[in-house]
Design a protein around this motif. Structure first.
Motif, short mmCIF file in Angstrom:
data_model
loop_
_atom_site.label_atom_id
_atom_site.label_comp_id
_atom_site.label_asym_id
_atom_site.label_seq_id
_atom_site.Cartn_x
_atom_site.Cartn_y
_atom_site.Cartn_z
N LYS A 138 0.83 -1.20 0.00
CA LYS A 138 0.00 0.00 0.00
C LYS A 138 0.87 1.26 0.00
N TYR A 139 1.99 1.18 0.68
CA TYR A 139 2.92 2.31 0.70
C TYR A 139 3.58 2.50 -0.66
N LEU A 140 3.92 1.39 -1.31
CA LEU A 140 4.66 1.46 -2.56
C LEU A 140 3.78 1.77 -3.77
N LEU A 141 2.50 1.43 -3.69
CA LEU A 141 1.63 1.57 -4.85
C LEU A 141 1.70 2.96 -5.49
N PRO A 142 1.55 4.05 -4.74
CA PRO A 142 1.62 5.37 -5.38
C PRO A 142 3.04 5.79 -5.75
N ARG A 143 4.04 5.00 -5.35
CA ARG A 143 5.44 5.36 -5.60
C ARG A 143 6.08 4.53 -6.70
N THR A 163 15.23 -1.18 1.29
CA THR A 163 15.06 -2.03 0.12
C THR A 163 14.71 -3.45 0.50
N ARG A 164 14.41 -3.69 1.78
CA ARG A 164 14.00 -5.03 2.18
C ARG A 164 12.52 -5.20 1.90
N GLY A 165 12.10 -6.41 1.61
CA GLY A 165 10.68 -6.66 1.43
C GLY A 165 10.39 -7.32 0.11
N PRO A 166 9.20 -7.08 -0.45
CA PRO A 166 8.81 -7.73 -1.70
C PRO A 166 9.82 -7.48 -2.80
N GLY A 167 10.13 -8.50 -3.58
CA GLY A 167 11.13 -8.36 -4.64
C GLY A 167 10.60 -7.63 -5.86
N GLU A 168 11.51 -7.17 -6.71
CA GLU A 168 11.12 -6.40 -7.88
C GLU A 168 10.23 -7.20 -8.81
N THR A 169 10.46 -8.51 -8.90
CA THR A 169 9.65 -9.31 -9.80
C THR A 169 8.19 -9.33 -9.35
N GLN A 170 7.96 -9.15 -8.05
CA GLN A 170 6.58 -9.12 -7.54
C GLN A 170 5.98 -7.73 -7.68
N LEU A 171 6.82 -6.73 -7.65
CA LEU A 171 6.32 -5.36 -7.69
C LEU A 171 6.43 -4.80 -9.11
N HIS A 177 -1.74 -5.51 -11.12
CA HIS A 177 -1.10 -6.65 -10.46
C HIS A 177 -0.91 -6.36 -8.97
N ILE A 178 -0.47 -5.15 -8.65
CA ILE A 178 -0.25 -4.78 -7.25
C ILE A 178 -1.57 -4.79 -6.49
N ARG A 179 -2.60 -4.25 -7.11
CA ARG A 179 -3.90 -4.22 -6.44
C ARG A 179 -4.45 -5.62 -6.21
N ARG A 180 -4.20 -6.53 -7.17
CA ARG A 180 -4.63 -7.92 -6.97
C ARG A 180 -3.89 -8.54 -5.78
N LYS A 181 -2.61 -8.21 -5.67
CA LYS A 181 -1.81 -8.72 -4.55
C LYS A 181 -2.33 -8.17 -3.23
N ILE A 182 -2.66 -6.89 -3.20
CA ILE A 182 -3.20 -6.28 -1.99
C ILE A 182 -4.52 -6.94 -1.61
N SER A 183 -5.37 -7.16 -2.62
CA SER A 183 -6.66 -7.80 -2.36
C SER A 183 -6.48 -9.20 -1.78
N LYS A 184 -5.52 -9.95 -2.30
CA LYS A 184 -5.27 -11.31 -1.81
C LYS A 184 -4.78 -11.28 -0.35
N HIS A 272 -0.15 4.95 8.63
CA HIS A 272 -1.53 4.45 8.67
C HIS A 272 -1.65 3.09 7.99
N HIS A 273 -0.82 2.85 6.97
CA HIS A 273 -0.84 1.55 6.31
C HIS A 273 -0.53 0.44 7.31
N LEU A 274 0.37 0.72 8.26
CA LEU A 274 0.71 -0.28 9.27
C LEU A 274 -0.43 -0.47 10.25
N VAL A 275 -1.04 0.63 10.69
CA VAL A 275 -2.17 0.52 11.62
C VAL A 275 -3.29 -0.28 10.97
N ASP A 276 -3.58 0.01 9.70
CA ASP A 276 -4.64 -0.72 8.99
C ASP A 276 -4.28 -2.20 8.86
N ALA A 277 -3.02 -2.47 8.48
CA ALA A 277 -2.61 -3.86 8.26
C ALA A 277 -2.63 -4.66 9.56
N PHE A 278 -2.30 -4.00 10.67
CA PHE A 278 -2.23 -4.70 11.95
C PHE A 278 -3.57 -4.67 12.69
#
Length: 427
Positions: A138-143, A163-171, A177-184, A272-278
């Motif tokens: 959610k943080y990366l989507l607009p960036r 730079t830790r976290g989801p890999g470039e091939t996923q993003l 594609h990103i929105r589908r991943k968020i939905s899942k 807020h993305h963290l508060v929502d996710a948690f």
């Protein structure tokens, strides 16, 4: 102070920057104190500060946030100290991040991005990793625009900060594609929420009270849980040492046993993305029977830190839950004053001082919140009997000519729904 405790971790040098603009909300403005906290966050992530800049101006610069002159000054400091990173205490827009990276010649992170990076390092359980991954997407989507031409996403603690976290091939840059991943991820976390709901109903049915530890990060919640329950939870002097919720049984007295639950620490400007996710984890606060608000009594900024926690408790809908303010670290220098009161206790989770007094307060409050009552339910109110079996501890059930007589121990919410049918009660 330093929180770095991983010898093989690559330590990056960074320059910190913050903006105190008159047009900004007071809570969003940077101060020397918030930059101190940002430096501690950087050290937690595995970096080290080579300098800082605090800019004061009427409004944020729409392009470089701190203004062209300050950006040039920051660039000179970065070059002089051979830094690879710039970290901003405020939230940057995607366009400001790109403009600053062009002007400074290094990667740029804002406070939210740095906190997300720390969470990516710390999450251990499947649920924790799902929550962090959702917040990152959610943080990366607009960036996304232009981002992946110069950033290589990597895994592991040796990756550069931010730079830790989801890999470039996923993003991929395909937003669908990103929105589908968020939905899942949201669907998977909803399943977690349903499991928690089922577990919560079982606890309520068995009348096991839940006591939740809340507080600012590094206030000593995990140390307190260890002292109270004899658990061996990692409790080191660093920010966000606990991300994954830990629950342990605690025997308060011969007649009272509770579930004591540790939660992720709060912090100013928590994304807020963290508060929502948690939410699946943090919503437990709204269903707890008692909150222990752990406060670092040795911190001169404890009032501001407590206000941050209070605001998040309000946001999570737990403001009506009974609360004890636990002023921890009272074995340290207490030149800092704090209030006294019936629902306030001083402890040292490290030495054990004040723990007995805290247990007594927990017992007194929980005994007040539960009600033991005898109810007479009409036969056409069978739904209320189902409610009692689900949310209360039913001690006795008798079918009479004029209705169903039930003796039960009820929490305040359930009691309020069946109050009209109460025959006798004992608090």
């Amino acid at each position: 102070m330093t929180y770095i405790d991983t010898p093989n971790q690559n330590i990056e040098k960074a320059v910190l920057a913050g903006l105190a603009a008159d047009s900004m909300d007071l809570k969003e403005r940077s101060t020397d104190e918030s930059l101190d906290e940002l430096e501690a966050l950087l050290e937690t992530a595995g970096g080290i500060s080579a300098g800082r800049i605090l800019q004061k101006k009427p409004t944020p610069d729409p392009r470089t946030f701190i203004g062209e002159g300050k950006a040039q000054e920051m660039k000179a400091l970065i070059d002089a100290e051979d830094c690879t990173l710039a970290v901003f205490d405020n939230e940057l827009s995607p366009s400001q991040t790109r403009a600053l990276e062009e002007a400074l010649g290094v990667r740029v992170l804002d406070r939210s991005g740095l906190i997300l990076d720390i969470f990516a390092q710390r999450a251990q359980t499947r649920e924790g990793r799902l929550q962090v991954e959702l917040a990152q997407y959610k943080y990366l989507l607009p960036r996304l625009t232009g981002m992946w031409t110069h950033l290589e996403r990597q895994a592991g603690t040796s990756a550069p900060i931010g730079t830790r976290g989801p890999g470039e091939t996923q993003l991929e840059t395909d937003r669908r594609h990103i929105r589908r991943k968020i939905s899942k991820l949201e669907e998977e976390l909803e399943q977690v929420r349903q499991v928690r709901s089922t577990q919560r109903r079982l606890r309520e049915k068995n009348s096991v009270p839940v006591v939740a530890l809340v507080g600012y990060t590094n206030a000593g919640k995990s140390t307190l849980l260890n002292k109270l329950t004899g658990a061996d939870i990692s409790a080191r002097n660093r920010l966000f040492d606990t991300l994954d919720t830990t629950t342990r049984r605690l025997k308060i007295s011969d007649t009272l046993e509770v579930l004591l639950s540790d939660t992720v620490g709060f912090i100013r400007k928590l994304p807020h993305h963290l508060v929502d996710a948690f939410k699946a984890t943090l919503e437990e606060l709204a269903y707890a029977d008692l909150l222990l608000h752990v406060i670092d009594a040795s911190n001169p900024l404890w009032i501001q830190q407590a206000e941050v926690v209070d605001e998040l408790i309000l946001e999570l809908g737990a403001e009506a839950t009974p609360r004890i303010e636990v002023f921890n670290k009272c074995d340290l220098d207490l030149s800092v004053s704090h209030p006294r009161g019936d629902d306030i206790v001083e402890v040292s989770a490290r030495t054990g001082n004040g723990i007995d007094a805290l247990i007594i307060k927990i017992e007194n409050i929980l005994q007040k919140t539960k009600k033991r009552a005898v109810l007479r339910l009409p036969y056409d109110k069978g739904g209320l009997l189902e409610l009692l079996h689900r949310e209360a501890s039913v001690l006795r059930l008798e079918y009479l000519d004029d209705g169903i007589e039930v003796e039960a121990v009820l929490n305040p919410g359930t009691y309020g729904r069946v109050r009209d049918y109460v025959v006798t009660e004992n608090s």
